[in-house]
Design an enzyme around this catalytic site. Sequence first.
Site, PDB file in Angstrom:
ATOM      1  N   ARG A  96      61.381 -25.740  11.189  1.00 37.58           N
ATOM      2  CA  ARG A  96      62.784 -24.954  11.511  1.00 37.58           C
ATOM      3  C   ARG A  96      63.684 -25.751  10.672  1.00 37.58           C
ATOM      4  O   ARG A  96      63.893 -26.871  10.732  1.00 37.58           O
ATOM      5  CB  ARG A  96      62.618 -24.609  13.015  1.00 37.58           C
ATOM      6  CG  ARG A  96      61.753 -23.616  13.673  1.00 37.58           C
ATOM      7  CD  ARG A  96      62.443 -23.088  14.959  1.00 37.58           C
ATOM      8  NE  ARG A  96      63.115 -24.152  15.635  1.00 37.58           N
ATOM      9  CZ  ARG A  96      62.267 -24.735  16.553  1.00 37.58           C
ATOM     10  NH1 ARG A  96      61.285 -24.770  16.897  1.00 37.58           N
ATOM     11  NH2 ARG A  96      63.058 -25.842  17.504  1.00 37.58           N
ATOM     12  N   TYR A 246      57.670 -21.925   5.946  1.00 42.16           N
ATOM     13  CA  TYR A 246      57.191 -22.391   7.125  1.00 42.16           C
ATOM     14  C   TYR A 246      57.294 -21.261   8.157  1.00 42.16           C
ATOM     15  O   TYR A 246      58.318 -20.469   8.129  1.00 42.16           O
ATOM     16  CB  TYR A 246      57.951 -23.447   7.421  1.00 42.16           C
ATOM     17  CG  TYR A 246      57.987 -23.699   8.861  1.00 42.16           C
ATOM     18  CD1 TYR A 246      56.515 -24.561   9.177  1.00 42.16           C
ATOM     19  CD2 TYR A 246      58.940 -23.604   9.921  1.00 42.16           C
ATOM     20  CE1 TYR A 246      56.467 -25.085  10.523  1.00 42.16           C
ATOM     21  CE2 TYR A 246      58.739 -23.654  11.274  1.00 42.16           C
ATOM     22  CZ  TYR A 246      57.256 -24.564  11.540  1.00 42.16           C
ATOM     23  OH  TYR A 246      57.295 -24.850  12.789  1.00 42.16           O
ATOM     24  N   LYS A 255      60.577 -16.697  16.197  1.00 37.27           N
ATOM     25  CA  LYS A 255      61.933 -16.871  16.961  1.00 37.27           C
ATOM     26  C   LYS A 255      63.147 -15.738  16.450  1.00 37.27           C
ATOM     27  O   LYS A 255      64.210 -15.511  17.134  1.00 37.27           O
ATOM     28  CB  LYS A 255      62.308 -18.425  16.344  1.00 37.27           C
ATOM     29  CG  LYS A 255      61.332 -19.215  16.611  1.00 37.27           C
ATOM     30  CD  LYS A 255      60.700 -19.401  18.130  1.00 37.27           C
ATOM     31  CE  LYS A 255      59.949 -20.496  18.393  1.00 37.27           C
ATOM     32  NZ  LYS A 255      59.191 -20.594  19.645  1.00 37.27           N
ATOM     33  N   HIS A 275      62.422 -18.135  25.787  1.00 39.30           N
ATOM     34  CA  HIS A 275      61.473 -19.014  25.201  1.00 39.30           C
ATOM     35  C   HIS A 275      60.421 -19.450  26.301  1.00 39.30           C
ATOM     36  O   HIS A 275      60.656 -20.566  26.738  1.00 39.30           O
ATOM     37  CB  HIS A 275      62.191 -20.116  24.622  1.00 39.30           C
ATOM     38  CG  HIS A 275      61.438 -21.169  23.832  1.00 39.30           C
ATOM     39  ND1 HIS A 275      61.845 -22.482  23.474  1.00 39.30           N
ATOM     40  CD2 HIS A 275      60.311 -20.694  23.136  1.00 39.30           C
ATOM     41  CE1 HIS A 275      61.009 -23.162  22.647  1.00 39.30           C
ATOM     42  NE2 HIS A 275      59.906 -22.090  22.391  1.00 39.30           N
ATOM     43  N   SER A 297      60.261 -26.728  22.401  1.00 40.13           N
ATOM     44  CA  SER A 297      58.993 -26.590  21.764  1.00 40.13           C
ATOM     45  C   SER A 297      58.437 -28.134  21.636  1.00 40.13           C
ATOM     46  O   SER A 297      58.952 -29.231  21.479  1.00 40.13           O
ATOM     47  CB  SER A 297      59.424 -26.496  20.161  1.00 40.13           C
ATOM     48  OG  SER A 297      59.942 -25.014  19.826  1.00 40.13           O
ATOM     49  N   CYS A 299      56.668 -29.417  24.067  1.00 38.15           N
ATOM     50  CA  CYS A 299      56.706 -30.040  25.174  1.00 38.15           C
ATOM     51  C   CYS A 299      55.615 -29.612  26.024  1.00 38.15           C
ATOM     52  O   CYS A 299      55.644 -29.857  27.484  1.00 38.15           O
ATOM     53  CB  CYS A 299      58.220 -29.835  25.909  1.00 38.15           C
ATOM     54  SG  CYS A 299      59.434 -30.912  25.358  1.00 38.15           S
ATOM     55  N   ASP A 322      54.553 -18.568  24.435  1.00 36.48           N
ATOM     56  CA  ASP A 322      55.771 -18.988  23.839  1.00 36.48           C
ATOM     57  C   ASP A 322      56.906 -18.169  24.058  1.00 36.48           C
ATOM     58  O   ASP A 322      58.159 -18.493  24.357  1.00 36.48           O
ATOM     59  CB  ASP A 322      55.753 -18.841  22.275  1.00 36.48           C
ATOM     60  CG  ASP A 322      56.652 -19.972  21.669  1.00 36.48           C
ATOM     61  OD1 ASP A 322      57.175 -20.886  22.080  1.00 36.48           O
ATOM     62  OD2 ASP A 322      57.012 -19.268  20.549  1.00 36.48           O
ATOM     63  N   ARG A 419      50.468 -26.906  12.378  1.00 36.49           N
ATOM     64  CA  ARG A 419      50.101 -25.597  13.296  1.00 36.49           C
ATOM     65  C   ARG A 419      48.868 -25.038  13.305  1.00 36.49           C
ATOM     66  O   ARG A 419      48.146 -25.259  12.209  1.00 36.49           O
ATOM     67  CB  ARG A 419      51.425 -24.547  12.927  1.00 36.49           C
ATOM     68  CG  ARG A 419      52.888 -25.261  13.143  1.00 36.49           C
ATOM     69  CD  ARG A 419      53.304 -24.843  14.607  1.00 36.49           C
ATOM     70  NE  ARG A 419      54.554 -25.733  14.950  1.00 36.49           N
ATOM     71  CZ  ARG A 419      55.200 -25.227  15.972  1.00 36.49           C
ATOM     72  NH1 ARG A 419      54.653 -24.415  16.971  1.00 36.49           N
ATOM     73  NH2 ARG A 419      56.462 -25.969  16.211  1.00 36.49           N
TER      74      ARG A 419
END
Length: 636
Positions: A96, A246, A255, A275, A297, A299, A322, A419
């Site tokens: 990001r 990306y 997002k 989130h 993110s 975590c 998410d 990812r």
Amino acid sequence: MEDINVPFVEVHYVSIQKLGDIPVIKGDFHSLPNTVQKWVAQMVQLCTPRGVYICDGSEEEADMVTHKLLERGTLTKLEKYENNYICWTDPRDVARVESKTFIVTDEKYASVPHSREGAKCVLGIWMSPDEMKKELDDRLPGCMAGRMLYVIPFSMGPIGSPLSKIGVQVTDSNYVLLSMRIMTRVSSEIWSHLKHDEEFVKCLHSMGCPRPHAQKVVNNWPCNPEKTIIVHFPDIRKVISYGSGYGGNSLLGKKCFALRIAGRIAYDEGWFAEHMLIMSITNPKGEEKFIAASFPSACGKTNLAMLMPAMPGYSIKCVGDDIAWMRFDKETGELRAINPEAGFFGVAPGTNMKTNPNAMLTCMKNSIFTNVGETADGGFFWEGLEDETPPGTEILSWTGERYKLGEDKTKKSSHPNARFCCPARQCPIIHSKWEDPAGVPISAIIFGGRRPEGVPLVIEAFDWKHGVFLASQLKSETTAAAEHTGKQVMHDPFAMRPFVGYNFGRYIQHWLDFEKDPKNKLPKIFHVNWFRLDENNKFLWPGFGDNIRVLDWIIRRTNGEDIADLSPVGLLPKKGSINLDGLSVDWDKLLSIPKDYWLSDIEETYKWLDDQMGDDLPQEIREQIEKQKQRLVEAK
């Protein structure tokens, strides 16, 4: 950027529709809702693609696009699995880009808070419409020259659900089309749910590489990092993304729509776009409760959402990993949540059959892997899979380097933010109600982050206001999902610091305001910290499947069990109230509250919140800070 009327021409003798001089290669432009026709026509004239392709989300369509990307070398088939593919991006396009992500409104403070003079605001970046017009006018005209413009109709949430929202993305990236099919519900059925004059979220994405190429394309991954920009127009429900392919920058349903734009819609309409993962826990008595949990993110959200319980008799089901959209039911007062996404876009490194077997099993077919390594026999590989891969296995890294596993420990197969993108329906523990249009009832909300020192394993908020304060002062060690480098503990209130599409002070007030309606059944709020370290930098808590022990305590608290003690920072578990059978942990260290640490922390927190939000910081949060200071001062 102004509205442009583009003539629509149908050339019968070749059965091709045209927008001006641009052919419509697939789909019936006439059948689209009027608002969509008008907007797509404007985008075609602006971006000047070689053709227009109206997507229907079908398997045939996916097969055709996949074949093209295989021929081009953008995708490589992973021969060990069914319909799994790998791709490698340009190394400059891997995360990001928060520093290039903007919110555009006429009035600055609709987008960002009134930060104190001298403080650098990190709660969103505003740009005026006039300034942004210059930026976009420098990028967008002709940006899709020589490329196909794909029109992607998609639903965030189950198609037709009253809790769902519709978007239309135009893009010149086949990779984005394939990924959006996984992450959202792409279907021609969308058009019948979109009335001809109804608004939808407009999403424009371009890789910023018109043909012929002006610069070298690396890894068959067109992008334009020098000019990358991600722009949100919350007033008119629009997203424009340029220069990056990306995930979070190009899969605009994620997002950009599901948090920044949806958050503003939620603010206007009176609900939450957060989130958060959504999961259910069923205890040995057969009692099921749903929780939502919010972490920055990388975590452990996905790991928690797909938890394999270490205690017998417990069952976990995943609704989402998410993002959660939540509304209080007007009749019952229950907080009900849906997962607006249709797939998982998870961080691969560190994911394995020990940390998250359900994620591993989910991505064994119909998945796309980005910036991971490939084994010589056509399998995926990333850091964390060493115990499951024979030593000496030949690895081809995401940077194109060949090496043998175990021979050189300095070699890395994958980018830290590599990812996996896989369909949620394939998850072995996906909940039967994961697509229920009514959503699922939430009993508890959990916040957490990576806090290596000072913060106990679990804290329960005294009440709703205190819970909102706990979320406001959330901090976490940085991860590879964003641009930051090096380990540092950063503020990330609500785990939403990069994702709120309007003034953050108003966002916090929005949370506080839900207490005003007596019909709302407010869930209990908790804070967890799986990552506390001892003096030898070893984790005090085993985490992963053993996190069920903390979740069990949380569920019992939602049932009103007397298993909590007062502390200056919230309610903590009574000694012995968390089942530690079979574990060797230091309870006192796990739950300790070092007074000096917390006094210093609350002062730093207050300064940061006040610097960032100034007069927009809600008074209730200031009062909560003062109360916590007083409790700490009075504590023994």
